[in-house]
Each structure stands twice: as C-alpha cells, then as structure tokens.
Enzyme design. Structure first.
Site, PDB file in Angstrom:
ATOM      1  N   SER A  80      -3.265   4.964   9.157  1.00 40.91           N
ATOM      2  CA  SER A  80      -4.467   4.137   9.039  1.00 40.91           C
ATOM      3  C   SER A  80      -5.109   4.063  10.413  1.00 40.91           C
ATOM      4  O   SER A  80      -4.475   4.393  11.433  1.00 40.91           O
ATOM      5  CB  SER A  80      -4.038   2.731   8.597  1.00 40.91           C
ATOM      6  OG  SER A  80      -5.045   1.783   8.844  1.00 40.91           O
ATOM      7  N   TYR A  84       1.059  -5.024   8.656  1.00 46.06           N
ATOM      8  CA  TYR A  84       0.447  -3.719   8.356  1.00 46.06           C
ATOM      9  C   TYR A  84       0.264  -2.904   9.642  1.00 46.06           C
ATOM     10  O   TYR A  84       0.566  -1.708   9.692  1.00 46.06           O
ATOM     11  CB  TYR A  84      -0.895  -3.974   7.666  1.00 46.06           C
ATOM     12  CG  TYR A  84      -1.577  -2.778   7.076  1.00 46.06           C
ATOM     13  CD1 TYR A  84      -1.196  -2.278   5.825  1.00 46.06           C
ATOM     14  CD2 TYR A  84      -2.636  -2.153   7.738  1.00 46.06           C
ATOM     15  CE1 TYR A  84      -1.849  -1.187   5.260  1.00 46.06           C
ATOM     16  CE2 TYR A  84      -3.285  -1.066   7.178  1.00 46.06           C
ATOM     17  CZ  TYR A  84      -2.890  -0.588   5.941  1.00 46.06           C
ATOM     18  OH  TYR A  84      -3.537   0.495   5.386  1.00 46.06           O
TER      19      TYR A  84
HETATM   20  P1  NAD Z   1      -4.261   1.223  -3.920  1.00 49.18           P
HETATM   21  O1  NAD Z   1      -3.844  -0.202  -4.049  1.00 49.18           O
HETATM   22  O2  NAD Z   1      -5.482   1.700  -4.629  1.00 49.18           O
HETATM   23  O3  NAD Z   1      -3.047   2.188  -4.321  1.00 49.18           O
HETATM   24  C1  NAD Z   1      -1.742   1.973  -3.846  1.00 49.18           C
HETATM   25  C2  NAD Z   1      -0.762   2.519  -4.871  1.00 49.18           C
HETATM   26  O4  NAD Z   1       0.556   2.365  -4.333  1.00 49.18           O
HETATM   27  C3  NAD Z   1      -0.796   1.744  -6.202  1.00 49.18           C
HETATM   28  O5  NAD Z   1      -0.904   2.657  -7.290  1.00 49.18           O
HETATM   29  C4  NAD Z   1       0.534   1.008  -6.218  1.00 49.18           C
HETATM   30  O6  NAD Z   1       1.088   0.834  -7.519  1.00 49.18           O
HETATM   31  C5  NAD Z   1       1.399   1.937  -5.377  1.00 49.18           C
HETATM   32  N1  NAD Z   1       2.586   1.261  -4.829  1.00 49.18           N
HETATM   33  C6  NAD Z   1       2.658   0.042  -4.234  1.00 49.18           C
HETATM   34  N2  NAD Z   1       3.936  -0.245  -3.932  1.00 49.18           N
HETATM   35  C7  NAD Z   1       4.682   0.811  -4.344  1.00 49.18           C
HETATM   36  C8  NAD Z   1       6.076   1.103  -4.317  1.00 49.18           C
HETATM   37  N3  NAD Z   1       6.966   0.227  -3.816  1.00 49.18           N
HETATM   38  N4  NAD Z   1       6.497   2.287  -4.826  1.00 49.18           N
HETATM   39  C9  NAD Z   1       5.605   3.178  -5.345  1.00 49.18           C
HETATM   40  N5  NAD Z   1       4.283   2.950  -5.418  1.00 49.18           N
HETATM   41  C10 NAD Z   1       3.832   1.774  -4.916  1.00 49.18           C
HETATM   42  O7  NAD Z   1      -4.386   1.448  -2.340  1.00 49.18           O
HETATM   43  P2  NAD Z   1      -5.061   2.608  -1.452  1.00 49.18           P
HETATM   44  O8  NAD Z   1      -6.190   1.993  -0.719  1.00 49.18           O
HETATM   45  O9  NAD Z   1      -5.271   3.847  -2.249  1.00 49.18           O
HETATM   46  O10 NAD Z   1      -3.892   2.830  -0.372  1.00 49.18           O
HETATM   47  C11 NAD Z   1      -3.067   3.972  -0.343  1.00 49.18           C
HETATM   48  C12 NAD Z   1      -2.533   4.143   1.069  1.00 49.18           C
HETATM   49  O11 NAD Z   1      -3.619   4.344   1.970  1.00 49.18           O
HETATM   50  C13 NAD Z   1      -1.737   2.967   1.615  1.00 49.18           C
HETATM   51  O12 NAD Z   1      -0.637   3.432   2.367  1.00 49.18           O
HETATM   52  C14 NAD Z   1      -2.731   2.274   2.503  1.00 49.18           C
HETATM   53  O13 NAD Z   1      -2.109   1.530   3.517  1.00 49.18           O
HETATM   54  C15 NAD Z   1      -3.484   3.468   3.066  1.00 49.18           C
HETATM   55  N6  NAD Z   1      -4.800   3.162   3.617  1.00 49.18           N
HETATM   56  C16 NAD Z   1      -5.790   2.686   2.847  1.00 49.18           C
HETATM   57  C17 NAD Z   1      -7.020   2.440   3.408  1.00 49.18           C
HETATM   58  C18 NAD Z   1      -8.184   1.898   2.598  1.00 49.18           C
HETATM   59  O14 NAD Z   1      -9.178   1.508   3.209  1.00 49.18           O
HETATM   60  N7  NAD Z   1      -8.113   1.868   1.296  1.00 49.18           N
HETATM   61  C19 NAD Z   1      -7.246   2.659   4.775  1.00 49.18           C
HETATM   62  C20 NAD Z   1      -6.194   3.157   5.542  1.00 49.18           C
HETATM   63  C21 NAD Z   1      -4.976   3.414   4.961  1.00 49.18           C
END
Ligand code: NAD
Length: 263
Positions: free
Chosen positions: A145, A158
């Site tokens: 991130s 985080y």
């Molecule tokens: P999201 O909430 O849309 O998807 C996250 C998914 O992870 C969900 O389907 C959830 O069920 C699954 N999950 C949660 N805990 C779990 C576990 N213990 N085992 C298996 N699956 C699990 O979120 P997103 O925004 O798509 O985030 C995905 C990744 O990207 C994360 O690591 C997040 O930190 C990172 N990220 C997101 C952003 C953003 O702006 N959206 C920015 C930087 C990094």
C-alpha cells in the site's frame, strides 16, 4: 509487448472482492487458470464461475482463511492436485481497522496483523514449497500500500503491517532467487473498493470532518492529480509482475499513487 500467462496457475487471496477480483479477472483474460481464495466458499465459487464463463479458462473457488495454516496448506495442495501446479501467488487478502493508537483494541490490532502479516507468510510458505517441488519457480506478488512507505492518522496497525510486508517481500526475493522465485510488492493509493467505501464515513467520524473532505483531503490530498487509483491500474501492474519475461524484477516495490509518494 503483450504480457500473457497462458496455461499458468495463479492463486489470488481475497479475490471474491475488490482488487483481488480485478487481478484474477485480468490474469484470466491473459490466459491463466485462476484460484479465487477467500473466506466464503459460495462467494469464491460464484466469482470463479463468472470468470470461467467470460474467459474460457479454469477458475476454482477455494474457501481459505489465510490466518489458518491448515486451510492454507489444504487449499494450496488442492490447487496443485487439481490444476497441476502453482506458478503465481498474489497475497492480497486484507482488512482495514481505523482507530487512534490510544483507543486501538488489542484484539483488533492482533487480528489485522494476523491477516496481513501471518496470512502472507502462510500462503507464501505453502506456495514456495510447491514452486520448489515443481522445479519451475514462480512469481509472488504481495499487496502492499502507500502505507508501506507512508503513515496516516488512525491507521497504526495497517501502517505497521504494510511496512512489514515490504521487508517480507525482500526476504522472499533473497531466499527465492536460487529457486527461480521472484517477489515484488504493489503499493496502491486509494482505490474505490468496499474496503475504502467503508472507511469514508468512519474517517469522517474519527476526524470530525465531512465525507467530502475525507475524500478530497485525506484520501487524495497528497496526490499530484487528485485522482483515485483504479482497479485496472493495479491489475495491470500485477500482470506485469506475474508475466514479465525475465527475472530482472525481484525485491521491488511499485507504488501506484498518482505521485503521493515519489521514489
Ligand atoms: P475488499 O474488502 O474489497 O476485499 C478484501 C477481500 O479479502 C474480501 O473478499 C475479504 O473477504 C477477503 N479477506 C479478508 N480477510 C480474509 C482472510 N482472513 N482470509 C481470506 N480472505 C480474506 O478490499 P480491497 O480494497 O480489494 O483490498 C485488497 C488488498 O488491497 C488489501 O490487502 C488492502 O490492504 C490492499 N489495498 C487496498 C487499497 C484500496 O484503496 N482499496 C489501497 C492499498 C492497498
């Protein structure tokens, strides 16, 4: 140059939603067979079905809590058996929990670190074992991130986890090299996924500002263009790291943040 993943097998954790799903779709449209690994079997299978119908590749839904060593090992073994190998892991599953340090519940702190850090360790370990066993090596992509290199208010757990994953990615690159295993980290800025939509009202409450101000100032205020990162931006980078034709890229971090962080 068009990057393809014809016949490769890619496991994407947290792929029932958001970034993981977008990456799985991009990989499938580039010829890969994909594994949708997520907490709930029904939603993982549903996404897998849609991907198969659209792209004509094999997509498998696997119920996997990345914090359970047993489920991770069983899931990776099932993939190796059913699909023949594991070529790519995208360690993407994650959650966000927002609170000031002095109010952060210890249980919440541990849960967040467990999912991001221990989940990435467990999935990496199981996939590396498979990649070494096959003798074919592979590519591991860790979802970092902007918070792998910057800190923000009320996101201490985080920020700690995402900084930790940067170090872990470099450790994988060191130990993986002799097995032809590469590891790289992608660091998105804010992308409008369910994880982020949920944060907007939470941040507004914690910081005592309006939701519009959260978007404009907190989420996009440090970018040079005031834009959100898109799902396709990140899926395209994940394709590049998975399919790059040589082993030149390993131990790298690619931040995709509209200039929020410059290296
Ligand atoms: P999201 O909430 O849309 O998807 C996250 C998914 O992870 C969900 O389907 C959830 O069920 C699954 N999950 C949660 N805990 C779990 C576990 N213990 N085992 C298996 N699956 C699990 O979120 P997103 O925004 O798509 O985030 C995905 C990744 O990207 C994360 O690591 C997040 O930190 C990172 N990220 C997101 C952003 C953003 O702006 N959206 C920015 C930087 C990094």
């Amino acid at each position: 140059m068009e990057l393809r993943l014809e016949g490769k097998v890619a496991i994407v954790t947290g792929a029932a939603s958001g970034l993981g799903r977008a990456i799985a779709e991009k990989y499938a449209s580039s010829g890969a067979n994909v594994v949708i690994a997520d907490l709930n079997q029904d939603s993982a299978s549903e996404v897998a079905k849609e991907i198969t119908e659209k792209n004509g590749v094999t997509a498998l839904g696997v119920a996997m809590d990345v914090t359970s060593e047993e489920q991770v090992n069983a899931g990776v073994q099932k993939v190796a058996q059913d699909l023949g190998n594991v070529d790519v892991l995208v360690s993407n599953a994650g959650v966000q929990i927002i609170a000031p340090i002095v109010e952060f519940e210890y249980e919440a702190w541990k849960r967040l670190l467990d999912i991001h850090i221990n989940g990435t360790f467990l999935t990496t370990k199981a996939c590396m074992q498979q990649m070494i066993k096959s003798g074919l090596g592979g590519s591991i992509i860790v979802m970092g991130s902007i918070h792998s290199v910057e800190a923000s208010m009320n996101k201490s757990a985080y920020v700690t986890a995402k900084h930790g994953l940067l170090g872990f990615t470099r450790a994988i690159a060191k130990e993986g090299a002799k097995h032809n295993i590469r590891a790289n980290l992608i660091g998105p800025g804010f992308v409008r996924t369910p994880l982020v939509e949920k944060q907007i009202p939470e941040q507004a409450k914690t910081l005592g500002i309006s939701e519009e101000e959260v978007v404009k100032k907190v989420m996009l205020g440090n970018t040079v263009t005031g834009e959100f990162t898109t799902l396709d931006d990140i899926a395209t980078l994940a394709l590049m790291f998975a399919a790059f034709p040589t082993d030149v890229l390993t131990g790298q971090s690619m931040l995709a943040t509209h200039g929020w962080h410059m290296e």
